[in-house]
Design a protein around this motif. Sequence first.
Motif, PDB file in Angstrom:
ATOM      1  N   ILE A  47      68.328 -16.044 -47.648  1.00 23.96           N
ATOM      2  CA  ILE A  47      68.091 -14.703 -47.096  1.00 23.96           C
ATOM      3  C   ILE A  47      66.825 -14.706 -46.241  1.00 23.96           C
ATOM      4  N   LYS A  48      65.772 -15.333 -46.747  1.00 20.99           N
ATOM      5  CA  LYS A  48      64.502 -15.406 -46.004  1.00 20.99           C
ATOM      6  C   LYS A  48      64.717 -16.087 -44.649  1.00 20.99           C
ATOM      7  N   ALA A  49      65.402 -17.231 -44.665  1.00 18.49           N
ATOM      8  CA  ALA A  49      65.631 -17.983 -43.423  1.00 18.49           C
ATOM      9  C   ALA A  49      66.463 -17.179 -42.423  1.00 18.49           C
ATOM     10  N   MET A  50      67.517 -16.530 -42.907  1.00 15.52           N
ATOM     11  CA  MET A  50      68.394 -15.775 -42.004  1.00 15.52           C
ATOM     12  C   MET A  50      67.661 -14.582 -41.390  1.00 15.52           C
ATOM     13  N   LEU A  51      66.870 -13.879 -42.191  1.00 18.60           N
ATOM     14  CA  LEU A  51      66.148 -12.721 -41.660  1.00 18.60           C
ATOM     15  C   LEU A  51      65.021 -13.153 -40.723  1.00 18.60           C
ATOM     16  N   GLU A  52      64.362 -14.261 -41.051  1.00 15.60           N
ATOM     17  CA  GLU A  52      63.316 -14.771 -40.150  1.00 15.60           C
ATOM     18  C   GLU A  52      63.929 -15.195 -38.815  1.00 15.60           C
ATOM     19  N   MET A  53      65.145 -15.738 -38.868  1.00 16.60           N
ATOM     20  CA  MET A  53      65.838 -16.139 -37.647  1.00 16.60           C
ATOM     21  C   MET A  53      66.091 -14.925 -36.740  1.00 16.60           C
ATOM     22  N   LYS A  54      66.245 -13.757 -37.372  1.00 13.45           N
ATOM     23  CA  LYS A  54      66.436 -12.514 -36.615  1.00 13.45           C
ATOM     24  C   LYS A  54      65.103 -11.899 -36.191  1.00 13.45           C
ATOM     25  N   GLY A  55      63.998 -12.544 -36.569  1.00 10.87           N
ATOM     26  CA  GLY A  55      62.693 -12.086 -36.116  1.00 10.87           C
ATOM     27  C   GLY A  55      61.914 -11.207 -37.072  1.00 10.87           C
ATOM     28  N   TYR A  56      62.433 -11.001 -38.274  1.00 14.45           N
ATOM     29  CA  TYR A  56      61.711 -10.168 -39.246  1.00 14.45           C
ATOM     30  C   TYR A  56      60.598 -10.969 -39.921  1.00 14.45           C
ATOM     31  N   LYS A  57      59.535 -10.276 -40.307  1.00 15.47           N
ATOM     32  CA  LYS A  57      58.475 -10.880 -41.119  1.00 15.47           C
ATOM     33  C   LYS A  57      58.934 -10.751 -42.571  1.00 15.47           C
ATOM     34  N   ILE A  58      58.988 -11.865 -43.283  1.00 13.43           N
ATOM     35  CA  ILE A  58      59.527 -11.858 -44.642  1.00 13.43           C
ATOM     36  C   ILE A  58      58.480 -12.322 -45.640  1.00 13.43           C
ATOM     37  N   THR A  59      58.376 -11.587 -46.749  1.00 11.35           N
ATOM     38  CA  THR A  59      57.618 -12.041 -47.912  1.00 11.35           C
ATOM     39  C   THR A  59      58.658 -12.233 -49.004  1.00 11.35           C
ATOM     40  N   ALA A  60      58.678 -13.416 -49.600  1.00  4.73           N
ATOM     41  CA  ALA A  60      59.647 -13.726 -50.656  1.00  4.73           C
ATOM     42  C   ALA A  60      58.934 -13.764 -52.000  1.00  4.73           C
ATOM     43  N   LYS A  61      59.592 -13.204 -53.008  1.00  7.15           N
ATOM     44  CA  LYS A  61      59.026 -13.180 -54.357  1.00  7.15           C
ATOM     45  C   LYS A  61      60.166 -13.517 -55.317  1.00  7.15           C
ATOM     46  N   ASP A  62      59.905 -14.407 -56.276  1.00 11.63           N
ATOM     47  CA  ASP A  62      60.974 -14.825 -57.174  1.00 11.63           C
ATOM     48  C   ASP A  62      60.981 -14.102 -58.520  1.00 11.63           C
ATOM     49  N   SER A  63      60.123 -13.098 -58.672  1.00  9.22           N
ATOM     50  CA  SER A  63      60.129 -12.311 -59.908  1.00  9.22           C
ATOM     51  C   SER A  63      59.610 -10.900 -59.609  1.00  9.22           C
ATOM     52  N   PRO A  64      59.975  -9.956 -60.473  1.00 15.90           N
ATOM     53  CA  PRO A  64      59.506  -8.585 -60.263  1.00 15.90           C
ATOM     54  C   PRO A  64      58.142  -8.310 -60.895  1.00 15.90           C
ATOM     55  N   GLU A  65      57.472  -9.352 -61.337  1.00 14.72           N
ATOM     56  CA  GLU A  65      56.180  -9.205 -62.007  1.00 14.72           C
ATOM     57  C   GLU A  65      55.173  -8.475 -61.106  1.00 14.72           C
ATOM     58  N   ASN A  66      54.535  -7.451 -61.645  1.00 13.94           N
ATOM     59  CA  ASN A  66      53.526  -6.662 -60.915  1.00 13.94           C
ATOM     60  C   ASN A  66      54.049  -6.141 -59.567  1.00 13.94           C
ATOM     61  N   ILE A  67      55.312  -5.817 -59.518  1.00 20.37           N
ATOM     62  CA  ILE A  67      55.937  -5.499 -58.237  1.00 20.37           C
ATOM     63  C   ILE A  67      55.375  -4.239 -57.577  1.00 20.37           C
ATOM     64  N   GLU A  68      55.075  -3.230 -58.369  1.00 16.80           N
ATOM     65  CA  GLU A  68      54.563  -1.994 -57.758  1.00 16.80           C
ATOM     66  C   GLU A  68      53.225  -2.232 -57.064  1.00 16.80           C
ATOM     67  N   ILE A  69      52.327  -2.935 -57.716  1.00 18.35           N
ATOM     68  CA  ILE A  69      51.023  -3.250 -57.124  1.00 18.35           C
ATOM     69  C   ILE A  69      51.228  -4.122 -55.890  1.00 18.35           C
ATOM     70  N   PHE A  70      52.153  -5.072 -55.998  1.00 17.39           N
ATOM     71  CA  PHE A  70      52.448  -5.974 -54.887  1.00 17.39           C
ATOM     72  C   PHE A  70      52.947  -5.179 -53.673  1.00 17.39           C
ATOM     73  N   ILE A  71      53.865  -4.246 -53.908  1.00 15.60           N
ATOM     74  CA  ILE A  71      54.395  -3.424 -52.806  1.00 15.60           C
ATOM     75  C   ILE A  71      53.295  -2.558 -52.199  1.00 15.60           C
TER      76      ILE A  71
END
Length: 126
Positions: A21-45
């Motif tokens: 997903i990261k590679a495909m969206l980056e190919m379309k020009g989006y800036k992507i941040t990838a995270k493999d867990s929801p840990e501390n997600i609210e603070i992260f967002i």
Amino acid sequence: MQNEQYHILVIDDNADILFMIKAMLEMKGYKITAKDSPENIEIFIETIKPDLVLMDMLLSGADGREVCKNFKINKQISHVPVIMISALPDAAASCIESGADYFLGKPFEMKDLFQTVSSALSAVNT
């Protein structure tokens, strides 16, 4: 607005899906941040301030629907649209009920991913 001005947070505990997903969206020009867990997600967002969150419904140690409910009640980040993805056949309704703005069933076509992302981001700017 050009795609590179959009920042998307992708959360999935499957490394292969996250990479794809990261590679495909980056190919379309989006800036992507990838995270493999929801840990501390609210603070992260709150910290990275993405324009969109794309996340799996079932994450290791967490239910994405609960994660979504929690950050949709957080006034700092509740405006950020959420696309939830899942391979479970009847997941769409429960994902939308939990606050997700969009739903994609796995497996999905890349064109459907791009279309859903585009719809979510255009709704942000209206």
